[in-house]
Scaffold this motif. Sequence first.
Motif, PDB file in Angstrom:
ATOM      1  N   GLY A   1       4.268   6.120  -7.797  1.00 20.04           N
ATOM      2  CA  GLY A   1       5.550   5.970  -8.463  1.00 20.04           C
ATOM      3  C   GLY A   1       6.719   5.942  -7.501  1.00 20.04           C
ATOM      4  O   GLY A   1       7.750   5.319  -7.772  1.00 20.04           O
ATOM      5  N   GLU A   2       6.556   6.616  -6.371  1.00 22.72           N
ATOM      6  CA  GLU A   2       7.627   6.676  -5.375  1.00 22.72           C
ATOM      7  C   GLU A   2       7.640   5.465  -4.448  1.00 22.72           C
ATOM      8  O   GLU A   2       8.698   5.007  -4.031  1.00 22.72           O
ATOM      9  CB  GLU A   2       7.466   7.941  -4.517  1.00 22.72           C
ATOM     10  N   LEU A   3       6.459   4.924  -4.102  1.00 19.03           N
ATOM     11  CA  LEU A   3       6.369   3.967  -2.999  1.00 19.03           C
ATOM     12  C   LEU A   3       6.015   2.538  -3.396  1.00 19.03           C
ATOM     13  O   LEU A   3       6.286   1.615  -2.633  1.00 19.03           O
ATOM     14  CB  LEU A   3       5.329   4.463  -1.975  1.00 19.03           C
ATOM     15  N   CYS A   4       5.376   2.351  -4.541  1.00 22.98           N
ATOM     16  CA  CYS A   4       4.916   1.006  -4.882  1.00 22.98           C
ATOM     17  C   CYS A   4       6.007   0.206  -5.605  1.00 22.98           C
ATOM     18  O   CYS A   4       6.876   0.775  -6.279  1.00 22.98           O
ATOM     19  CB  CYS A   4       3.682   1.089  -5.775  1.00 22.98           C
TER      20      CYS A   4
ATOM     21  N   TYR B   1       0.849  -1.193   0.000  1.00 20.86           N
ATOM     22  CA  TYR B   1       0.000   0.000   0.000  1.00 20.86           C
ATOM     23  C   TYR B   1       0.885   1.244   0.000  1.00 20.86           C
ATOM     24  O   TYR B   1       2.108   1.175   0.205  1.00 20.86           O
ATOM     25  CB  TYR B   1      -0.899   0.036   1.237  1.00 20.86           C
ATOM     26  N   TYR B   2       0.244   2.399  -0.210  1.00 21.21           N
ATOM     27  CA  TYR B   2       0.965   3.670  -0.117  1.00 21.21           C
ATOM     28  C   TYR B   2       0.008   4.751   0.392  1.00 21.21           C
ATOM     29  O   TYR B   2      -1.203   4.685   0.180  1.00 21.21           O
ATOM     30  CB  TYR B   2       1.561   4.076  -1.464  1.00 21.21           C
ATOM     31  N   ALA B   3       0.573   5.727   1.095  1.00 23.89           N
ATOM     32  CA  ALA B   3      -0.215   6.832   1.640  1.00 23.89           C
ATOM     33  C   ALA B   3       0.481   8.138   1.317  1.00 23.89           C
ATOM     34  O   ALA B   3       1.709   8.195   1.223  1.00 23.89           O
ATOM     35  CB  ALA B   3      -0.379   6.673   3.154  1.00 23.89           C
ATOM     36  N   TRP B   4      -0.306   9.204   1.162  1.00 23.82           N
ATOM     37  CA  TRP B   4       0.272  10.486   0.771  1.00 23.82           C
ATOM     38  C   TRP B   4      -0.613  11.638   1.237  1.00 23.82           C
ATOM     39  O   TRP B   4      -1.779  11.457   1.594  1.00 23.82           O
ATOM     40  CB  TRP B   4       0.427  10.531  -0.753  1.00 23.82           C
TER      41      TRP B   4
ATOM     42  N   ALA C   1       7.934  -1.709  -8.430  1.00 21.14           N
ATOM     43  CA  ALA C   1       8.000  -1.306  -9.837  1.00 21.14           C
ATOM     44  C   ALA C   1       7.073  -2.125 -10.728  1.00 21.14           C
ATOM     45  O   ALA C   1       6.584  -1.634 -11.753  1.00 21.14           O
ATOM     46  CB  ALA C   1       9.430  -1.410 -10.336  1.00 21.14           C
ATOM     47  N   ASP C   2       6.806  -3.391 -10.341  1.00 23.19           N
ATOM     48  CA  ASP C   2       5.962  -4.231 -11.178  1.00 23.19           C
ATOM     49  C   ASP C   2       4.496  -4.192 -10.791  1.00 23.19           C
ATOM     50  O   ASP C   2       3.667  -4.930 -11.329  1.00 23.19           O
ATOM     51  CB  ASP C   2       6.456  -5.684 -11.138  1.00 23.19           C
ATOM     52  N   SER C   3       4.119  -3.325  -9.852  1.00 22.54           N
ATOM     53  CA  SER C   3       2.726  -3.237  -9.421  1.00 22.54           C
ATOM     54  C   SER C   3       1.911  -2.415 -10.411  1.00 22.54           C
ATOM     55  O   SER C   3       2.437  -1.615 -11.184  1.00 22.54           O
ATOM     56  CB  SER C   3       2.643  -2.584  -8.037  1.00 22.54           C
ATOM     57  N   ARG C   4       0.576  -2.609 -10.408  1.00 23.10           N
ATOM     58  CA  ARG C   4      -0.310  -1.870 -11.303  1.00 23.10           C
ATOM     59  C   ARG C   4      -0.231  -0.362 -11.039  1.00 23.10           C
ATOM     60  O   ARG C   4      -0.226   0.450 -11.979  1.00 23.10           O
ATOM     61  CB  ARG C   4      -1.743  -2.335 -11.136  1.00 23.10           C
ATOM     62  N   ALA C   5      -0.143   0.014  -9.758  1.00 19.88           N
ATOM     63  CA  ALA C   5      -0.101   1.436  -9.415  1.00 19.88           C
ATOM     64  C   ALA C   5       1.167   2.110  -9.941  1.00 19.88           C
ATOM     65  O   ALA C   5       1.116   3.202 -10.485  1.00 19.88           O
ATOM     66  CB  ALA C   5      -0.206   1.614  -7.905  1.00 19.88           C
ATOM     67  N   ALA C   6       2.293   1.437  -9.775  1.00 19.22           N
ATOM     68  CA  ALA C   6       3.570   2.013 -10.225  1.00 19.22           C
ATOM     69  C   ALA C   6       3.612   2.102 -11.746  1.00 19.22           C
ATOM     70  O   ALA C   6       4.090   3.090 -12.310  1.00 19.22           O
ATOM     71  CB  ALA C   6       4.724   1.186  -9.700  1.00 19.22           C
ATOM     72  N   ARG C   7       3.117   1.086 -12.431  1.00 22.83           N
ATOM     73  CA  ARG C   7       3.116   1.104 -13.903  1.00 22.83           C
ATOM     74  C   ARG C   7       2.219   2.208 -14.433  1.00 22.83           C
ATOM     75  O   ARG C   7       2.542   2.891 -15.412  1.00 22.83           O
ATOM     76  CB  ARG C   7       2.683  -0.255 -14.466  1.00 22.83           C
TER      77      ARG C   7
ATOM     78  N   GLU D   1      -3.954  -1.683  -7.301  1.00 20.25           N
ATOM     79  CA  GLU D   1      -4.953  -0.956  -8.082  1.00 20.25           C
ATOM     80  C   GLU D   1      -4.310   0.240  -8.770  1.00 20.25           C
ATOM     81  O   GLU D   1      -3.370   0.843  -8.249  1.00 20.25           O
ATOM     82  CB  GLU D   1      -6.092  -0.464  -7.185  1.00 20.25           C
ATOM     83  N   GLU D   2      -4.842   0.616  -9.926  1.00 17.53           N
ATOM     84  CA  GLU D   2      -4.346   1.797 -10.611  1.00 17.53           C
ATOM     85  C   GLU D   2      -4.811   3.054  -9.878  1.00 17.53           C
ATOM     86  O   GLU D   2      -5.969   3.128  -9.453  1.00 17.53           O
ATOM     87  CB  GLU D   2      -4.851   1.832 -12.058  1.00 17.53           C
ATOM     88  N   PRO D   3      -3.948   4.046  -9.725  1.00 20.07           N
ATOM     89  CA  PRO D   3      -4.364   5.290  -9.088  1.00 20.07           C
ATOM     90  C   PRO D   3      -5.358   6.035  -9.964  1.00 20.07           C
ATOM     91  O   PRO D   3      -5.423   5.814 -11.180  1.00 20.07           O
ATOM     92  CB  PRO D   3      -3.061   6.073  -8.936  1.00 20.07           C
ATOM     93  N   SER D   4      -6.119   6.910  -9.364  1.00 22.84           N
ATOM     94  CA  SER D   4      -7.104   7.689 -10.101  1.00 22.84           C
ATOM     95  C   SER D   4      -6.431   8.491 -11.206  1.00 22.84           C
ATOM     96  O   SER D   4      -5.363   9.079 -11.009  1.00 22.84           O
ATOM     97  CB  SER D   4      -7.838   8.630  -9.144  1.00 22.84           C
ATOM     98  N   SER D   5      -7.064   8.548 -12.367  1.00 22.72           N
ATOM     99  CA  SER D   5      -6.485   9.253 -13.508  1.00 22.72           C
ATOM    100  C   SER D   5      -6.412  10.757 -13.290  1.00 22.72           C
ATOM    101  O   SER D   5      -5.626  11.441 -13.939  1.00 22.72           O
ATOM    102  CB  SER D   5      -7.303   8.966 -14.771  1.00 22.72           C
ATOM    103  N   ASP D   6      -7.251  11.299 -12.395  1.00 26.51           N
ATOM    104  CA  ASP D   6      -7.233  12.741 -12.160  1.00 26.51           C
ATOM    105  C   ASP D   6      -6.646  13.104 -10.798  1.00 26.51           C
ATOM    106  O   ASP D   6      -6.819  14.214 -10.319  1.00 26.51           O
ATOM    107  CB  ASP D   6      -8.632  13.340 -12.299  1.00 26.51           C
ATOM    108  N   GLY D   7      -5.965  12.165 -10.171  1.00 22.39           N
ATOM    109  CA  GLY D   7      -5.312  12.433  -8.896  1.00 22.39           C
ATOM    110  C   GLY D   7      -3.805  12.470  -9.071  1.00 22.39           C
ATOM    111  O   GLY D   7      -3.110  11.460  -8.873  1.00 22.39           O
TER     112      GLY D   7
END
Length: 210
Positions: free
Chosen positions: A196-199, A140-143, A201-207, A182-188
């Motif tokens: 990109g910083e925390l997930c 997971y990641y938080a920001w 590299a091969d995760s859906r969110a990072a890609r 999960e992919e991050p929101s397209s407008d967030g």
Amino acid sequence: MRGTVGRVWRAGLVVGALVTAAAACSGGSGGDGNGRAEACAEGTYAWSGVRREQRLTALSDPIWFKKKTDSYTSRLEPVGDRVYRPSVTGTPEGVGAAGVIKALGRHLKTEEPLAGPSEEEVPERDHYFEAETGDLKGAYYAWGYVELVTADFTYTCGNDEPVKGRVRTWEGTGSGFMPCSEEPSSDGAAGRAAAGELCPADSRAARAAD
């Protein structure tokens, strides 16, 4: 601190429009008897170039749950040391920066008042995020983020020459918490930057953040 907490933030482009102040302008280019123009505080605004932008302000450490976890508390560390302060250039005489910012808030129909001239958004070293979903497992990641607003305006009142200026302020602040699966929101924008910083590299969110 003003703030709103949510998983996603949606922004829209607002086209320029004419907003009329609460009362008709009673001023003009007349003088006070000494050759000085009178201030005109009840004019109209024409807004253009309105831009909403999410900026990343804080990040957690990479988060990994080996087994299902009911809740989690994460400390968010500031990203840099930038301090955000509202600004207004070309402030019309008799209106003031606060009046211009309030007029922009009315134009945007914001739920909460926009940040005023006396406010600032300072990086916090003791900012925590809590999640209680009952089924946390994996990466997971938080920001944290701030929702900036920039707009150009032309202010017209009576027979005075129009005044042009620009406003920069924010609608609110918030934080998010998402699984890297999960992919991050397209407008967030802030969430994508955080992924990109925390997930991994091969995760859906990072890609999706690339």
